[in-house]
Design a protein around this motif. Structure first.
Motif, PDB file in Angstrom:
ATOM      1  N   UNK A  38       3.496 -10.960 -52.634  1.00 51.33           N
ATOM      2  CA  UNK A  38       2.332 -10.488 -53.392  1.00 51.33           C
ATOM      3  C   UNK A  38       2.410 -10.877 -54.869  1.00 51.33           C
ATOM      4  N   UNK A  39       3.608 -11.205 -55.325  1.00 50.00           N
ATOM      5  CA  UNK A  39       3.764 -11.628 -56.725  1.00 50.00           C
ATOM      6  C   UNK A  39       3.430 -13.092 -56.942  1.00 50.00           C
ATOM      7  N   UNK A  40       3.231 -13.829 -55.852  1.00 51.21           N
ATOM      8  CA  UNK A  40       2.940 -15.271 -55.965  1.00 51.21           C
ATOM      9  C   UNK A  40       1.832 -15.620 -54.981  1.00 51.21           C
ATOM     10  N   UNK A  41       0.657 -15.079 -55.207  1.00 56.16           N
ATOM     11  CA  UNK A  41      -0.441 -15.299 -54.264  1.00 56.16           C
ATOM     12  C   UNK A  41      -0.966 -16.725 -54.403  1.00 56.16           C
ATOM     13  N   UNK A  42      -1.053 -17.445 -53.284  1.00 61.50           N
ATOM     14  CA  UNK A  42      -1.379 -18.865 -53.357  1.00 61.50           C
ATOM     15  C   UNK A  42      -2.868 -19.191 -53.348  1.00 61.50           C
ATOM     16  N   UNK A  43      -3.747 -18.224 -53.047  1.00 63.59           N
ATOM     17  CA  UNK A  43      -5.162 -18.548 -52.818  1.00 63.59           C
ATOM     18  C   UNK A  43      -5.908 -18.969 -54.082  1.00 63.59           C
ATOM     19  N   UNK A  44      -7.055 -19.651 -53.889  1.00 65.77           N
ATOM     20  CA  UNK A  44      -7.843 -20.123 -55.038  1.00 65.77           C
ATOM     21  C   UNK A  44      -8.473 -18.996 -55.848  1.00 65.77           C
ATOM     22  N   UNK A  45      -8.746 -19.275 -57.105  1.00 65.36           N
ATOM     23  CA  UNK A  45      -9.421 -18.306 -57.992  1.00 65.36           C
ATOM     24  C   UNK A  45     -10.791 -17.944 -57.426  1.00 65.36           C
ATOM     25  N   UNK A  46     -11.178 -16.700 -57.577  1.00 71.61           N
ATOM     26  CA  UNK A  46     -12.533 -16.262 -57.239  1.00 71.61           C
ATOM     27  C   UNK A  46     -12.930 -16.514 -55.801  1.00 71.61           C
ATOM     28  N   UNK A  47     -11.972 -16.416 -54.868  1.00 74.49           N
ATOM     29  CA  UNK A  47     -12.271 -16.777 -53.485  1.00 74.49           C
ATOM     30  C   UNK A  47     -12.410 -15.582 -52.547  1.00 74.49           C
ATOM     31  N   UNK A  48     -12.150 -14.364 -53.038  1.00 73.88           N
ATOM     32  CA  UNK A  48     -12.198 -13.200 -52.125  1.00 73.88           C
ATOM     33  C   UNK A  48     -13.132 -12.119 -52.676  1.00 73.88           C
ATOM     34  N   UNK A  49     -13.681 -11.354 -51.733  1.00 79.14           N
ATOM     35  CA  UNK A  49     -14.594 -10.262 -52.106  1.00 79.14           C
ATOM     36  C   UNK A  49     -13.848  -8.944 -52.290  1.00 79.14           C
ATOM     37  N   UNK A  82       7.817  -4.487 -56.961  1.00 82.48           N
ATOM     38  CA  UNK A  82       8.464  -4.816 -58.225  1.00 82.48           C
ATOM     39  C   UNK A  82       7.410  -4.956 -59.312  1.00 82.48           C
ATOM     40  N   UNK A  83       7.234  -6.173 -59.803  1.00 77.13           N
ATOM     41  CA  UNK A  83       6.358  -6.399 -60.959  1.00 77.13           C
ATOM     42  C   UNK A  83       4.872  -6.223 -60.579  1.00 77.13           C
ATOM     43  N   UNK A  84       4.379  -4.999 -60.747  1.00 77.59           N
ATOM     44  CA  UNK A  84       2.987  -4.715 -60.339  1.00 77.59           C
ATOM     45  C   UNK A  84       1.970  -5.429 -61.231  1.00 77.59           C
ATOM     46  N   UNK A  85       2.316  -5.615 -62.504  1.00 75.74           N
ATOM     47  CA  UNK A  85       1.370  -6.299 -63.397  1.00 75.74           C
ATOM     48  C   UNK A  85       1.093  -7.704 -62.854  1.00 75.74           C
ATOM     49  N   UNK A  86       2.152  -8.360 -62.396  1.00 77.90           N
ATOM     50  CA  UNK A  86       2.016  -9.721 -61.837  1.00 77.90           C
ATOM     51  C   UNK A  86       1.161  -9.692 -60.565  1.00 77.90           C
ATOM     52  N   UNK A  87       1.411  -8.698 -59.725  1.00 82.35           N
ATOM     53  CA  UNK A  87       0.659  -8.578 -58.465  1.00 82.35           C
ATOM     54  C   UNK A  87      -0.821  -8.310 -58.756  1.00 82.35           C
ATOM     55  N   UNK A  88      -1.076  -7.365 -59.647  1.00 85.45           N
ATOM     56  CA  UNK A  88      -2.466  -6.991 -59.940  1.00 85.45           C
ATOM     57  C   UNK A  88      -3.207  -8.148 -60.618  1.00 85.45           C
ATOM     58  N   UNK A  89      -2.502  -8.879 -61.478  1.00 84.72           N
ATOM     59  CA  UNK A  89      -3.132 -10.025 -62.140  1.00 84.72           C
ATOM     60  C   UNK A  89      -3.470 -11.121 -61.124  1.00 84.72           C
ATOM     61  N   UNK A 113       9.616   1.626 -56.689  1.00 86.76           N
ATOM     62  CA  UNK A 113       9.312   2.031 -58.065  1.00 86.76           C
ATOM     63  C   UNK A 113       8.773   3.459 -58.033  1.00 86.76           C
ATOM     64  N   UNK A 114       9.188   4.221 -59.033  1.00 85.02           N
ATOM     65  CA  UNK A 114       8.725   5.603 -59.153  1.00 85.02           C
ATOM     66  C   UNK A 114       7.633   5.658 -60.227  1.00 85.02           C
ATOM     67  N   UNK A 115       6.430   6.012 -59.826  1.00 84.10           N
ATOM     68  CA  UNK A 115       5.343   6.188 -60.794  1.00 84.10           C
ATOM     69  C   UNK A 115       4.377   7.230 -60.252  1.00 84.10           C
ATOM     70  N   UNK A 116       3.568   7.760 -61.163  1.00 81.68           N
ATOM     71  CA  UNK A 116       2.566   8.761 -60.776  1.00 81.68           C
ATOM     72  C   UNK A 116       1.220   8.059 -60.574  1.00 81.68           C
ATOM     73  N   UNK A 117       0.262   8.806 -60.044  1.00 79.16           N
ATOM     74  CA  UNK A 117      -1.081   8.240 -59.873  1.00 79.16           C
ATOM     75  C   UNK A 117      -1.673   7.858 -61.225  1.00 79.16           C
ATOM     76  N   UNK A 118      -1.405   8.674 -62.237  1.00 78.48           N
ATOM     77  CA  UNK A 118      -1.913   8.365 -63.585  1.00 78.48           C
ATOM     78  C   UNK A 118      -1.324   7.049 -64.088  1.00 78.48           C
ATOM     79  N   UNK A 119      -0.024   6.865 -63.855  1.00 74.60           N
ATOM     80  CA  UNK A 119       0.630   5.602 -64.266  1.00 74.60           C
ATOM     81  C   UNK A 119      -0.047   4.417 -63.561  1.00 74.60           C
ATOM     82  N   UNK A 120      -0.277   4.568 -62.253  1.00 71.08           N
ATOM     83  CA  UNK A 120      -0.848   3.451 -61.482  1.00 71.08           C
ATOM     84  C   UNK A 120      -2.273   3.142 -61.956  1.00 71.08           C
ATOM     85  N   UNK A 121      -3.037   4.180 -62.194  1.00 67.16           N
ATOM     86  CA  UNK A 121      -4.412   3.956 -62.683  1.00 67.16           C
ATOM     87  C   UNK A 121      -4.382   3.209 -64.016  1.00 67.16           C
TER      88      UNK A 121
END
Ligand SMILES: C[S@@+](CC[C@H](N)C(=O)[O-])C[C@H]1O[C@@H](n2cnc3c(N)ncnc32)[C@H](O)[C@@H]1O
Length: 212
Positions: A99-110, A122-129, A172-180
């Motif tokens: 999930x940290x290295x998603x191969x699909x094209x930009x703007x390709x999913x709904x 692990x690195x959620x910022x990387x995954x979310x980006x 990773x330990x985080x709260x719902x507020x952290x994730x939001x």
């Protein structure tokens, strides 16, 4: 080439058992499924990260045009493909991807699904980006995530011990507020939060967030 995710072997090892373990809170799972069916459209291309053995992807496939389901564990993907073949599912594809290295094209999913996985990547910022990059404008991130910081504090001791014996992945330990806050920092606008569990205190937050 991206390095192999450190927990790949753990997930490969437990994949067959995971595929036969019953869902612990079936009513809560059904509530999440129902909400996802309402949010997704018949014309949607959907990406799932950390799809495991494909249970949810196969349940949602009839509601969308195409589902691209991915997991870091090749054993999970083998089982997901077996299940898809047994069900003669034509519009779900399963492939190995971190999930940290998603191969699909930009703007390709709904829409992108991240179910019971963001505490493991692990690195959620990387995954979310990466998810944001692949979403079309207005596309949805739908996640259900265990917030371990809201669970028994002894977990912080138990997990490292279990890891010593190969019985747990890194978490990773985080709260719902952290994730939001992390989802907002990655450029999403949260449009819905819910707790679908049947218990009195459900530590798993269900979040729907849109790419503006
Ligand atoms: C707890 S299972 C959840 C599976 C499924 N989403 C579900 O809700 O039943 C976590 C899954 O995430 C996968 N996973 C863990 N880290 C990952 C990563 N960095 N990228 C992709 N998948 C990952 C594991 O292989 C495993 O199949």
């Amino acid at each position: 080439m991206a390095a192999t995710h450190p927990d790949t072997r753990f997930w490969d090892r437990i994949a067959r058992k995971y595929s036969t373990d019953p869902i612990k809170d079936m009513a809560g799972y059904e509530r999440s499924l129902e909400r996802m069916r309402e949010l997704l459209c018949a014309t949607d291309t959907v990406l799932e990260i950390g799809c495991g053995t494909g249970t949810t992807a196969l349940k949602l496939a009839p509601s969308v045009a195409r589902i691209i389901a991915t997991d870091v564990s090749s054993e999970m993907i083998v089982i997901a493909r077996e299940k898809a073949a047994a069900e003669a599912c034509q519009n779900a594809e399963f492939s190995v991807a971190d999930a940290g290295h998603l191969p699909g094209p930009d703007g390709s999913i709904d829409a992108a699904l991240a179910l019971n996985v963001l505490h493991l990547t692990g690195d959620r910022a990387e995954v979310l980006t990466g998810i944001r990059r692949m979403l079309k404008p207005g596309g949805l991130l739908i996640t259900k995530t265990p917030c371990l910081a809201e669970m028994n504090p002894l977990l912080r001791l138990a997990v490292p011990v279990a890891r010593l014996f190969g019985k747990a992945p890194s978490v990773s330990f985080f709260s719902a507020t952290d994730l939001e806050a992390e989802i907002a920092a990655a450029g999403f606008k949260t449009i819905e939060t819910a707790r679908h569990g049947s218990g009195r205190k459900d530590p798993r937050i269900f979040i729907v967030a849109a790419k503006p």
